[in-house]
Motif scaffolding. Structure first.
Motif, PDB file in Angstrom:
ATOM      1  N   LYS A  10      31.133  30.065  30.148  1.00  0.00           N
ATOM      2  CA  LYS A  10      32.135  29.962  31.215  1.00  0.00           C
ATOM      3  C   LYS A  10      31.732  30.797  32.425  1.00  0.00           C
ATOM      4  N   ILE A  11      31.233  32.006  32.183  1.00  0.00           N
ATOM      5  CA  ILE A  11      30.794  32.869  33.285  1.00  0.00           C
ATOM      6  C   ILE A  11      29.657  32.196  34.044  1.00  0.00           C
ATOM      7  N   ALA A  49      38.045  46.731  31.129  1.00  0.00           N
ATOM      8  CA  ALA A  49      38.451  47.396  32.367  1.00  0.00           C
ATOM      9  C   ALA A  49      38.087  46.582  33.612  1.00  0.00           C
ATOM     10  N   ILE A  50      37.063  45.711  33.508  1.00  0.00           N
ATOM     11  CA  ILE A  50      36.658  44.924  34.678  1.00  0.00           C
ATOM     12  C   ILE A  50      36.864  43.426  34.492  1.00  0.00           C
ATOM     13  N   LEU A  51      37.480  43.029  33.399  1.00  0.00           N
ATOM     14  CA  LEU A  51      37.665  41.611  33.105  1.00  0.00           C
ATOM     15  C   LEU A  51      38.412  40.885  34.224  1.00  0.00           C
ATOM     16  N   ASP A  52      39.472  41.503  34.732  1.00  0.00           N
ATOM     17  CA  ASP A  52      40.241  40.895  35.822  1.00  0.00           C
ATOM     18  C   ASP A  52      39.376  40.750  37.073  1.00  0.00           C
ATOM     19  N   GLU A  53      38.574  41.754  37.350  1.00  0.00           N
ATOM     20  CA  GLU A  53      37.694  41.727  38.520  1.00  0.00           C
ATOM     21  C   GLU A  53      36.635  40.629  38.386  1.00  0.00           C
ATOM     22  N   VAL A  54      36.087  40.459  37.189  1.00  0.00           N
ATOM     23  CA  VAL A  54      35.104  39.399  36.944  1.00  0.00           C
ATOM     24  C   VAL A  54      35.752  38.038  37.163  1.00  0.00           C
ATOM     25  N   ALA A  55      36.920  37.833  36.591  1.00  0.00           N
ATOM     26  CA  ALA A  55      37.619  36.560  36.758  1.00  0.00           C
ATOM     27  C   ALA A  55      37.904  36.284  38.229  1.00  0.00           C
ATOM     28  N   ARG A  56      38.370  37.297  38.949  1.00  0.00           N
ATOM     29  CA  ARG A  56      38.670  37.134  40.376  1.00  0.00           C
ATOM     30  C   ARG A  56      37.401  36.781  41.160  1.00  0.00           C
ATOM     31  N   ALA A  57      36.288  37.446  40.857  1.00  0.00           N
ATOM     32  CA  ALA A  57      35.026  37.177  41.554  1.00  0.00           C
ATOM     33  C   ALA A  57      34.549  35.749  41.297  1.00  0.00           C
ATOM     34  N   LEU A  58      34.910  35.207  40.135  1.00  0.00           N
ATOM     35  CA  LEU A  58      34.496  33.849  39.776  1.00  0.00           C
ATOM     36  C   LEU A  58      35.540  32.792  40.137  1.00  0.00           C
ATOM     37  N   SER A  59      36.655  33.233  40.706  1.00  0.00           N
ATOM     38  CA  SER A  59      37.752  32.337  41.100  1.00  0.00           C
ATOM     39  C   SER A  59      38.317  31.560  39.908  1.00  0.00           C
ATOM     40  N   ILE A  60      38.423  32.249  38.767  1.00  0.00           N
ATOM     41  CA  ILE A  60      39.057  31.663  37.591  1.00  0.00           C
ATOM     42  C   ILE A  60      40.042  32.682  37.025  1.00  0.00           C
ATOM     43  N   SER A  61      40.878  32.234  36.115  1.00  0.00           N
ATOM     44  CA  SER A  61      41.841  33.156  35.509  1.00  0.00           C
ATOM     45  C   SER A  61      41.216  33.877  34.320  1.00  0.00           C
ATOM     46  N   VAL A  62      41.801  34.992  33.961  1.00  0.00           N
ATOM     47  CA  VAL A  62      41.343  35.727  32.770  1.00  0.00           C
ATOM     48  C   VAL A  62      41.522  34.832  31.542  1.00  0.00           C
ATOM     49  N   SER A  63      42.602  34.069  31.503  1.00  0.00           N
ATOM     50  CA  SER A  63      42.836  33.153  30.376  1.00  0.00           C
ATOM     51  C   SER A  63      41.712  32.132  30.254  1.00  0.00           C
ATOM     52  N   ASP A  64      41.277  31.579  31.371  1.00  0.00           N
ATOM     53  CA  ASP A  64      40.164  30.632  31.351  1.00  0.00           C
ATOM     54  C   ASP A  64      38.891  31.319  30.873  1.00  0.00           C
ATOM     55  N   LEU A  65      38.680  32.527  31.345  1.00  0.00           N
ATOM     56  CA  LEU A  65      37.497  33.293  30.961  1.00  0.00           C
ATOM     57  C   LEU A  65      37.483  33.560  29.463  1.00  0.00           C
TER      58      LEU A  65
END
Length: 68
Positions: A10-11, A49-65
């Motif tokens: 997904k990433i 700690a950075i999961l939300d930031e990774v999701a935001r950088a990828l323009s997807i939700s944490v749930s999708d990630l």
């Protein structure tokens, strides 16, 4: 339990779809390009700690990630 292989796919897909290199994603979230490579290969996953930031950088939700 987190499926690191699925998360890695997904990433990688999300990163490619928005035209980022591993290095560019790494710079946006404050890790090394090697860390991003490990994520994408399923050898590890982003720290919580950075999961939300990774999701935001990828323009997807944490749930999708997380695949939930």
């Amino acid at each position: 339990m987190i499926d690191t292989n699925n998360m890695g796919k997904k990433i990688a897909e999300a990163r490619r779809s928005i035209g980022l290199t591993q290095k560019e994603l790494a710079e946006r979230v404050g890790v090394t390009a090697q860390a991003v490579s490990k994520w994408e290969r399923g050898n590890s996953c982003p720290d919580l700690a950075i999961l939300d930031e990774v999701a935001r950088a990828l323009s997807i939700s944490v749930s999708d990630l997380l695949g939930i």
